[in-house]
Motif scaffolding. Structure first.
Motif, PDB file in Angstrom:
ATOM      1  N   ALA B  95       0.836  -1.208   0.000  1.00  0.00           N
ATOM      2  CA  ALA B  95       0.000   0.000   0.000  1.00  0.00           C
ATOM      3  C   ALA B  95       0.869   1.255   0.000  1.00  0.00           C
ATOM      4  O   ALA B  95       0.574   2.232  -0.697  1.00  0.00           O
ATOM      5  CB  ALA B  95      -0.916  -0.002   1.227  1.00  0.00           C
ATOM      6  N   PHE B  96       1.968   1.212   0.758  1.00  0.00           N
ATOM      7  CA  PHE B  96       2.856   2.378   0.803  1.00  0.00           C
ATOM      8  C   PHE B  96       3.378   2.710  -0.592  1.00  0.00           C
ATOM      9  O   PHE B  96       3.273   3.842  -1.061  1.00  0.00           O
ATOM     10  CB  PHE B  96       4.028   2.146   1.758  1.00  0.00           C
ATOM     11  CG  PHE B  96       5.122   3.164   1.556  1.00  0.00           C
ATOM     12  CD1 PHE B  96       4.905   4.492   1.895  1.00  0.00           C
ATOM     13  CD2 PHE B  96       6.322   2.809   0.960  1.00  0.00           C
ATOM     14  CE1 PHE B  96       5.893   5.452   1.660  1.00  0.00           C
ATOM     15  CE2 PHE B  96       7.311   3.759   0.718  1.00  0.00           C
ATOM     16  CZ  PHE B  96       7.097   5.087   1.060  1.00  0.00           C
ATOM     17  N   TRP B  97       3.945   1.710  -1.269  1.00  0.00           N
ATOM     18  CA  TRP B  97       4.544   1.986  -2.579  1.00  0.00           C
ATOM     19  C   TRP B  97       3.479   2.413  -3.584  1.00  0.00           C
ATOM     20  O   TRP B  97       3.731   3.269  -4.437  1.00  0.00           O
ATOM     21  CB  TRP B  97       5.300   0.766  -3.111  1.00  0.00           C
ATOM     22  CG  TRP B  97       6.574   0.483  -2.374  1.00  0.00           C
ATOM     23  CD1 TRP B  97       6.886  -0.668  -1.714  1.00  0.00           C
ATOM     24  CD2 TRP B  97       7.719   1.362  -2.223  1.00  0.00           C
ATOM     25  NE1 TRP B  97       8.145  -0.566  -1.155  1.00  0.00           N
ATOM     26  CE2 TRP B  97       8.674   0.660  -1.451  1.00  0.00           C
ATOM     27  CE3 TRP B  97       8.012   2.653  -2.654  1.00  0.00           C
ATOM     28  CZ2 TRP B  97       9.915   1.202  -1.109  1.00  0.00           C
ATOM     29  CZ3 TRP B  97       9.238   3.202  -2.308  1.00  0.00           C
ATOM     30  CH2 TRP B  97      10.162   2.480  -1.542  1.00  0.00           C
ATOM     31  N   SER B  98       2.287   1.824  -3.464  1.00  0.00           N
ATOM     32  CA  SER B  98       1.266   2.203  -4.426  1.00  0.00           C
ATOM     33  C   SER B  98       0.829   3.652  -4.193  1.00  0.00           C
ATOM     34  O   SER B  98       0.717   4.442  -5.134  1.00  0.00           O
ATOM     35  CB  SER B  98       0.139   1.159  -4.397  1.00  0.00           C
ATOM     36  OG  SER B  98      -1.086   1.749  -4.174  1.00  0.00           O
ATOM     37  N   GLY B  99       0.636   4.048  -2.926  1.00  0.00           N
ATOM     38  CA  GLY B  99       0.245   5.430  -2.632  1.00  0.00           C
ATOM     39  C   GLY B  99       1.325   6.423  -3.041  1.00  0.00           C
ATOM     40  O   GLY B  99       1.047   7.460  -3.655  1.00  0.00           O
ATOM     41  N   LEU B 100       2.581   6.081  -2.714  1.00  0.00           N
ATOM     42  CA  LEU B 100       3.688   6.999  -3.011  1.00  0.00           C
ATOM     43  C   LEU B 100       3.860   7.151  -4.531  1.00  0.00           C
ATOM     44  O   LEU B 100       3.991   8.268  -5.039  1.00  0.00           O
ATOM     45  CB  LEU B 100       4.976   6.456  -2.397  1.00  0.00           C
ATOM     46  CG  LEU B 100       6.213   7.312  -2.652  1.00  0.00           C
ATOM     47  CD1 LEU B 100       6.220   8.532  -1.742  1.00  0.00           C
ATOM     48  CD2 LEU B 100       7.504   6.524  -2.449  1.00  0.00           C
ATOM     49  N   SER B 101       3.859   6.027  -5.250  1.00  0.00           N
ATOM     50  CA  SER B 101       4.169   6.140  -6.673  1.00  0.00           C
ATOM     51  C   SER B 101       3.012   6.803  -7.421  1.00  0.00           C
ATOM     52  O   SER B 101       3.234   7.610  -8.319  1.00  0.00           O
ATOM     53  CB  SER B 101       4.560   4.790  -7.278  1.00  0.00           C
ATOM     54  OG  SER B 101       3.572   3.839  -7.045  1.00  0.00           O
ATOM     55  N   LYS B 102       1.771   6.526  -7.006  1.00  0.00           N
ATOM     56  CA  LYS B 102       0.646   7.211  -7.652  1.00  0.00           C
ATOM     57  C   LYS B 102       0.803   8.721  -7.512  1.00  0.00           C
ATOM     58  O   LYS B 102       0.562   9.481  -8.441  1.00  0.00           O
ATOM     59  CB  LYS B 102      -0.676   6.799  -6.986  1.00  0.00           C
ATOM     60  CG  LYS B 102      -1.479   5.814  -7.807  1.00  0.00           C
ATOM     61  CD  LYS B 102      -2.850   5.588  -7.161  1.00  0.00           C
ATOM     62  CE  LYS B 102      -3.066   4.104  -6.929  1.00  0.00           C
ATOM     63  NZ  LYS B 102      -3.997   3.787  -5.858  1.00  0.00           N
ATOM     64  N   SER B 103       1.221   9.139  -6.321  1.00  0.00           N
ATOM     65  CA  SER B 103       1.317  10.569  -6.049  1.00  0.00           C
ATOM     66  C   SER B 103       2.462  11.211  -6.840  1.00  0.00           C
ATOM     67  O   SER B 103       2.261  12.226  -7.516  1.00  0.00           O
ATOM     68  CB  SER B 103       1.523  10.796  -4.553  1.00  0.00           C
ATOM     69  OG  SER B 103       1.514  12.171  -4.271  1.00  0.00           O
ATOM     70  N   LEU B 104       3.656  10.626  -6.782  1.00  0.00           N
ATOM     71  CA  LEU B 104       4.797  11.257  -7.463  1.00  0.00           C
ATOM     72  C   LEU B 104       4.731  11.083  -8.984  1.00  0.00           C
ATOM     73  O   LEU B 104       5.240  11.918  -9.730  1.00  0.00           O
ATOM     74  CB  LEU B 104       6.121  10.725  -6.906  1.00  0.00           C
ATOM     75  CG  LEU B 104       6.436  11.113  -5.451  1.00  0.00           C
ATOM     76  CD1 LEU B 104       7.818  10.604  -5.038  1.00  0.00           C
ATOM     77  CD2 LEU B 104       6.367  12.634  -5.225  1.00  0.00           C
ATOM     78  N   ASN B 105       4.084  10.010  -9.428  1.00  0.00           N
ATOM     79  CA  ASN B 105       3.977   9.816 -10.883  1.00  0.00           C
ATOM     80  C   ASN B 105       3.197  10.937 -11.567  1.00  0.00           C
ATOM     81  O   ASN B 105       3.418  11.217 -12.735  1.00  0.00           O
ATOM     82  CB  ASN B 105       3.331   8.466 -11.208  1.00  0.00           C
ATOM     83  CG  ASN B 105       4.341   7.334 -11.111  1.00  0.00           C
ATOM     84  OD1 ASN B 105       5.546   7.564 -11.182  1.00  0.00           O
ATOM     85  ND2 ASN B 105       3.862   6.104 -10.935  1.00  0.00           N
TER      86      ASN B 105
END
Ligand code: SAM
Lengths: 115, 365
Positions: B95-105
């Motif tokens: 969940a962390f990586w998905s939230g972070l990458s969605k945001s920075l992408n």
């Protein structure tokens, strides 16, 4: 690599964790999914709770609030500290029982140990 | 677009971590960070005691050899509470990586453009292979910590890793506190001559910058096998006004002359290297250090100080958190590898492996 050949490291392709994979921990993988789902719902709930508290703070201070502020602003340090305490308590109350077998529901939050 | 606008559009948080795109993105990740604090970090000790009790009751010996570790895995992973713990750990990581990458992408193009623009600007320098993606060795391309794209293949690997460190350490790295501690722990020669320092596997470069701040008169170099990492570290160094020299380079193939550095540091690098690579890297450090120069290795303790439960934990982290080299590393006793390469062991306290590390010195010729 000067001395190492690709063949010397071919074994690493087969190590556990070399591929990301999709582990499941329960015989019935529905349980794996359900735990993932309740955590995701908690996170989504928290996003709304945070937005509501931020909205209330803005309204109380200014009487009006712009969408831009809500999306890109940041709550005051005071509100952030309050939200952090609320978040920790909520996580412990909602999910702590998962570890009640050994009393883990009572373990307070700590940061990662560096050893 | 300026670095400020690309990386910190909503202002800086806790130092210079890249800012997430919306407040909602940040609230999501804050939830994950605190869920980790309550459901993982706070559980570490009690769940360890619980697991060890289960092992004692089953008569599993406290020996960390691979067969015993497998017996512990077979036993412990039948327990519903432990299954839950490892499921929660993995789900929070995903969940962390998905939230972070969605945001920075959402800001990917702006961030990459800011990296490009920063490249020729100082202070400090950065160099990397133009064909970095195609030329990345397989062994360094694993998705460590299940970070999407791993360290070497995604242009945003630096910001991803930096934010990951913040969340995984529950805030202990905020304001570069960890990096400052590491720069203090980095040993220098007894004669006090510190003209050149080398940092191996710099990632986001926070430690390299802290080294320059501690030794402002020294030439400070940082290398990493990942081009995206050195590019991001350069941006971070510009932000800090630190003149450091970053190169994309493999630790096992250092492009520096013999006897060149006074001090070399490897912070959390060795547990992410296959043992054959670690051995070559140690030989290279021996070569580039001058006699009397010191090498500080900050990393997890080795098997001599670990029982079967710690080994079980390492095997679980390997399989589920993308740390394929961790178990072999723990069993390798890096302090022995250092001595085999010709170093003298000056300091090693397994209880302080991550804070004081192993310190070795290259003997006078
Ligand atoms: C856990 S991070 C290091 C953290 C960093 N030293 C700090 O203080 O925050 C590991 C780094 O080592 C790099 N790396 C992996 N294999 C390498 C190699 N053979 N040579 C140089 N760097 C390597 C990775 O790209 C990654 O950036």
């Amino acid at each position: 690599m000067a001395k190492l050949k690709e063949a010397d490291l071919a074994y690493t392709n087969d190590l556990p964790g070399a591929e990301r994979g999709n582990p499941s921990y329960f015989e019935n993988e529905v349980i794996d999914h359900l735990l993932g789902i309740v955590l995701e719902l908690g996170a989504q709930f928290w996003v709304l709770r945070d937005r509501q508290a931020f909205l209330e703070e803005q309204l109380a201070a200014k009487g009006v609030v712009s969408l831009e502020d809500l999306e890109h602003g940041t709550p005051s340090d005071e509100l952030q500290a309050k939200l952090k305490a609320e978040r920790l308590a909520m996580i412990q109350q909602v999910y702590g029982r998962l570890y009640s077998t050994y009393g883990g529901d009572k373990a307070g939050p700590t940061s990662a140990p560096m050893s | 677009m300026s670095i400020q606008d690309a990386l910190f559009p909503r202002g800086k948080i806790a130092g210079v971590y890249p800012t997430l795109t919306t407040r909602g993105d940040e609230a999501y990740v804050e939830f994950i960070e605190d869920a980790r604090n309550v459901l993982m970090h706070a559980q570490q000790r009690p769940i360890g005691e619980y697991s060890q009790q289960l092992m004692t009751d089953a008569g599993i010996a406290d020996s960390p050899d691979p067969e015993t570790t497998q017996a512990a895995i077979d036993l412990l992973m039948q327990d519903p509470t432990l299954k839950t713990y490892y499921r929660v750990k993995r789900s929070l990581q995903e969940a962390f990586w998905s939230g972070l990458s969605k945001s920075l992408n959402q800001r990917r193009d702006e961030i990459v453009a800011a990296f490009d623009a920063a490249e020729a600007a100082g202070p400090g320098t950065v160099e990397y292979d133009d064909n970095w993606r195609e030329n990345a060795p397989e062994y360094a391309s694993r998705e460590i910590h299940i970070q999407p794209g791993g360290y070497v293949k995604d242009e945003l690997a630096g910001p991803f890793y930096d934010y990951g460190l913040k969340v995984f350490l529950g805030g202990a790295a905020d304001h570069d506190r960890l990096a400052k501690g590491v720069s203090m722990a980095t040993a220098v020669p007894d004669d006090g001559q510190v003209s050149r320092i080398l940092d191996l596997g710099v990632s986001a470069g926070a430690t390299t910058i802290a080294l320059k701040e501690k030794y402002p008169d020294a030439e400070v170099w940082g290398i990493d096998i990942s081009a995206p990492m050195v590019r991001y570290a350069h941006v971070r160094a510009m932000e800090a006004g630190a003149e450091i020299h970053l190169r994309q380079m493999a630790a096992e193939e250092l492009d520096f002359p013999d006897n060149h550095f006074d001090a070399v540091l490897a912070m959390l690098l060795f547990h992410e290297l296959p043992v054959p690579v670690a051995k070559e890297a140690i030989a290279e450090v021996f070569r580039v250090l001058r006699p009397g120069g010191k090498f500080t290795v900050l990393d997890f303790p080795s098997v001599r100080s670990r029982g079967v439960y710690s080994m079980f934990f390492a095997e679980m982290d390997a399989a589920d958190n993308g740390e394929p080299y961790l178990p072999d590393y723990v069993r390798s006793n890096v302090e022995d590898l250092l001595v085999e390469a010709g170093f003298e062991l000056e300091h090693y306290d397994p209880k302080a492996a991550l804070t004081r590390g192993r310190v070795v010195v290259k003997p006078a010729a």
